[in-house]
Design a protein around this motif. Structure first.
Motif, short mmCIF file in Angstrom:
data_model
loop_
_atom_site.label_atom_id
_atom_site.label_comp_id
_atom_site.label_asym_id
_atom_site.label_seq_id
_atom_site.Cartn_x
_atom_site.Cartn_y
_atom_site.Cartn_z
N GLN A 67 24.09 2.98 20.06
CA GLN A 67 22.73 2.89 20.93
C GLN A 67 21.59 2.92 19.58
O GLN A 67 20.31 2.75 20.09
CB GLN A 67 23.03 4.66 21.84
CG GLN A 67 24.32 4.55 22.88
CD GLN A 67 24.37 5.45 23.09
OE1 GLN A 67 23.90 6.77 23.40
NE2 GLN A 67 25.26 5.88 24.19
N PHE A 68 21.95 4.06 18.97
CA PHE A 68 20.86 4.32 17.67
C PHE A 68 20.16 2.14 16.83
O PHE A 68 19.02 2.06 16.88
CB PHE A 68 21.03 4.41 16.43
CG PHE A 68 19.59 4.98 15.60
CD1 PHE A 68 19.13 6.08 15.84
CD2 PHE A 68 19.46 3.82 14.40
CE1 PHE A 68 17.99 6.59 15.05
CE2 PHE A 68 18.36 3.93 14.13
CZ PHE A 68 17.43 5.86 13.36
N SER A 80 25.79 13.80 25.91
CA SER A 80 24.83 13.49 24.79
C SER A 80 26.58 12.85 23.43
O SER A 80 27.26 13.87 24.33
CB SER A 80 23.29 14.16 24.22
OG SER A 80 24.69 15.52 24.31
N LEU A 90 17.49 9.74 22.06
CA LEU A 90 18.73 9.54 22.11
C LEU A 90 19.61 10.83 22.07
O LEU A 90 20.28 10.78 22.00
CB LEU A 90 19.18 8.64 20.65
CG LEU A 90 18.89 7.05 20.55
CD1 LEU A 90 19.12 6.20 19.74
CD2 LEU A 90 19.03 6.68 22.33
N GLN A 91 19.38 11.88 20.77
CA GLN A 91 19.89 12.83 21.08
C GLN A 91 20.23 13.45 21.60
O GLN A 91 21.30 14.23 22.08
CB GLN A 91 19.44 14.26 20.00
CG GLN A 91 20.25 15.31 19.66
CD GLN A 91 19.41 15.98 17.99
OE1 GLN A 91 18.92 15.63 18.27
NE2 GLN A 91 19.61 17.44 17.90
N GLN A 104 18.71 0.08 19.80
CA GLN A 104 16.80 1.16 20.97
C GLN A 104 16.09 0.36 19.19
O GLN A 104 15.33 0.50 19.93
CB GLN A 104 17.36 1.92 19.79
CG GLN A 104 15.59 2.93 21.18
CD GLN A 104 15.06 2.32 21.98
OE1 GLN A 104 16.07 2.88 23.17
NE2 GLN A 104 13.96 1.89 22.63
N LYS A 147 20.43 12.14 24.59
CA LYS A 147 19.90 10.96 26.08
C LYS A 147 21.76 11.37 26.30
O LYS A 147 22.50 11.79 25.79
CB LYS A 147 20.20 9.87 25.17
CG LYS A 147 19.96 8.61 26.54
CD LYS A 147 20.14 7.13 26.26
CE LYS A 147 19.95 6.04 27.17
NZ LYS A 147 19.79 4.68 26.86
N LEU A 205 14.06 6.67 19.94
CA LEU A 205 15.07 7.32 18.90
C LEU A 205 15.26 8.39 18.58
O LEU A 205 16.81 8.36 18.95
CB LEU A 205 14.63 6.84 17.36
CG LEU A 205 14.81 4.92 17.47
CD1 LEU A 205 13.61 4.73 15.98
CD2 LEU A 205 16.23 4.28 17.29
N GLY A 223 24.30 9.84 27.03
CA GLY A 223 25.09 8.58 27.04
C GLY A 223 26.55 7.73 26.45
O GLY A 223 26.96 6.55 25.74
#
Length: 653
Positions: A303-304, A572, A560-561, A307, A563, A557, A565
């Motif tokens: 995911q990182f 998270s 994302l911590q 993004q 999110k 970015l 996902g």
């Protein structure tokens, strides 16, 4: 007269045997597995005279051990359960302490990494790379320690197998010795000490594995686990530590069969005892921890990277991969006879429960029956059957691009097992951090109205290069129809207009209605328009020509911590890791609590067995005194008989 001598002699002999047996009990009061012995006496047949029957003294019928098979089986079962739980608790505590450590766990490293994405001018790319390397080191360190625990578990399994083989051989030899000792029938009496040794070996074996004893004649037939024969009379089967057909790093168990062959036992075939505890720990905790840790690593890295690819780096080019991502591990069984080459890869994440978002952290078994492939999720047995590939299951794409499998060919697919160990920093160049958004928006100074356009954002469907430098995507406002007219560059995209919460998609190249505060999405880009535009006013979406200082993608970015996902969009990264820690912690507490209860049950079973078969020194002292008195009384009878005989000789002389 000789009758009196005979009676006294039999009494003396019985008392001697009673004293010897009592002494034997006292000497073995602390001997593990010893069952106390008692002398069983019977009167000799009486001699008939004209006036009636006269007794002929006593005889020792047998020396019997006090043994209750039911109580002993309870002790063995409780011993097996306690040993299993103690071993499981010992192993899982290592994992629980590792993952829950406040400083060495994963959560602090994840928080430190994302905290480096400052939303202010203090944004430090070098610090991000440094903390990314720290995060990678933490993943690898945790995985390395889990690998060490796995190697230790393999070693203990191998050692247990060696011990079981030794016990099996000893039990087979004792079966043979007992059969020979009792070959003469009941006149020989039972070989009590050999029987005790055999029962003690069974108890010791039950510490390692669950044991079931079936008595056949004088021999014990012993099965272990879920019914695997280990000892049949004087024959002992042999267990062997073997390598898993699908994982060379995994020790499994095989049992000897006909013609020197060995049959692989399933992991669930061995239950109870320390060996069962090791196998349960490995399957239900260690494998799960490795897979769940790998799922967090793969989810974060994927995911990182995705993004970062949506932004522009410091050089104004699209971002690339910052982290390395492990691909699913596919291992064909060494027993396969076909040439089918199974592959597995991660499904692209397109929103919802797809890609890494759909990963379960489970391993998968793939077996071909000659017609169909059966993909079984090993965590719960859920199966998917397909005749053709590719097929996607839980975010993993299964395919067989080459080769032809034969019936019963199988494969083990581990999507996340290597996720943590392979997690590393793929790019150490700070300039490669794509902090800027790929697009910028503007309104020309020639506009006559008050219309405004937001800075704009992109999502995962955005394709780098779709916005070309010098060729903006443009809306033109038509006041007569209150619509936005796309220019030629934008005409390739359908446009979704969200007005007052209602989304409507319009075909590519068509005008869309304008509303103050509405959002418009096209080609993975989204902008908001507001105000009152004038006729022919335009709103431009262009390639970002000045990425320096733009932190729009950096903010995404950082986001994302938090999110959701992972795990179907419910967790998270820190949530998923916390769930793993909680799961292991709860299992640790469960095993420890159950183990404490089992310890109490074993103590109760042992106390019941010892009250029946154990040596009570006070009781034996009483028996010793009784036999001593019997011996003395019998000696007195012989003395009187001797005096009577002397008197008769004197009279006769």
């Amino acid at each position: 007269m000789s009758n009196i001598y005979s009676i006294a002699s039999s009494a003396l002999q019985a008392a001697q045997i009673g004293i010897a047996t009592t002494g034997h009990n006292i000497a073995n009061a602390s001997t593990p597995g010893y069952n106390r012995q008692v002398v069983i006496q019977a009167s000799n047949p009486a001699q008939q005279y004209s006036f009636g029957f006269v007794g002929q003294g006593t005889q020792v019928a047998t020396v019997k051990r006090v043994y209750d098979q039911f109580l002993q089986q309870q002790v063995n079962a409780a011993t097996s359960s306690k040993s299993e739980l103690d071993t499981y608790a010992s192993q899982i505590t290592q994992v629980a302490n590792l993952v829950a450590d406040a400083s060495a766990g994963l959560s602090p490293a994840v928080s430190d990494f994302f905290s480096a994405f400052s939303t202010t001018s203090s944004f430090n790319r070098t610090d991000i790379i440094s903390k990314a390397q720290t995060l990678a080191s933490r993943f690898q360190s945790l995985q390395g320690r889990l690998n060490e625990i796995g190697a230790d578990t393999n070693g203990q399994i191998t050692s247990s197998i060696t011990t079981i083989n030794g016990y099996a051989q000893g039990l087979a030899q004792l079966n043979d010795a007992i059969q020979k000792a009792e070959a003469g029938g009941s006149s020989n009496g039972p070989p009590n000490d050999l029987l005790d040794q055999r029962d003690q070996l069974v108890t010791q074996l039950s510490q390692i594995v669950n044991v079931n004893v079936v008595k056949q004649g004088t021999a014990y037939n012993i099965t272990i686990g879920t019914g695997q024969p280990l000892v049949l009379g004087s024959d002992a089967q042999v267990l062997q530590a073997t390598t898993s057909p699908t994982d060379p790093q995994r020790v499994e168990i095989a049992i000897s069969g006909a013609n020197g062959s060995f049959t692989q036992l399933g992991e669930n075939a061995i239950q109870g005892g320390s060996l069962g505890g090791l196998l349960q720990f490995r399957a239900n905790t260690l494998d799960v921890a490795q897979n769940q840790l790998g799922r967090v690593a793969i989810g974060l890295a994927t995911q990182f990277n995705n993004q970062n690819k949506l932004g522009l780096d410091l050089n104004g080019v699209p971002g690339g991969d910052i982290f390395s991502v492990a691909q699913p591990s596919v291992a064909p069984s060494s027993l396969n006879t076909g040439t089918g080459a199974l592959t597995a890869s991660f499904e692209p994440t397109t929103g919802g429960n797809t890609g890494v978002n759909a990963l379960t952290g489970s391993d998968y078994s793939v077996r071909f029956d000659g017609t169909n492939f059966k993909i079984t999720r090993l965590s719960d047995g859920n199966a998917t059957t397909t005749a053709t590939f590719p097929v996607t299951v839980d975010g993993v794409v299964f395919d067989m691009p080459s080769g032809t499998p034969n019936a019963n060919d199988s494969y083990l697919v581990r999507p996340t097992a290597n996720g943590a160990s392979a997690f590393s920093v793929a790019s150490t160049d700070p300039a490669k951090i794509a902090a800027a958004a790929p697009i910028s928006t503007s309104v020309p100074s020639t506009n006559t109205g008050t219309g405004k356009i937001s800075a704009g954002s992109v999502d995962s469907t955005f394709v780098q290069g779709s916005v070309v430098a010098g060729t903006p995507l443009e809306f033109s406002f038509d006041s007569a129809t209150n619509t936005l007219v796309p220019n030629a560059a934008m005409a390739a995209y359908p446009i979704t207009a969200t007005i007052n919460g209602t989304a409507t998609t319009y075909p590519a190249g068509t005008s869309v209605p304008y509303a103050n505060g509405a959002t418009y999405s096209f080609g993975g880009m989204t902008v908001s328009l507001s105000g009152t535009p004038g006729d022919k006013d335009v709103f431009d979406v262009s390639l970002n020509a000045n990425p320096v200082g733009d932190l729009r993608n950096s903010n995404l970015l950082a986001g994302l911590q938090d999110k959701k996902g992972l795990i179907g969009g419910t967790a998270s990264y820190t949530d998923a890791y916390a769930q793993m820690v909680a799961q292991i912690g709860n299992k640790t507490a469960e095993v420890q609590t159950t183990g404490a209860a089992q310890t109490a049950l074993l103590a109760q079973a042992t106390a019941a067995q010892q009250s029946e078969s154990g040596v009570n020194l006070d009781e034996e002292a009483t028996n010793l005194l009784r036999y001593q008195q019997t011996y003395q009384a019998a000696g007195k009878v012989m003395q009187i008989a001797s005096q009577m005989f002397q008197t008769l000789l004197t009279i006769g002389g």
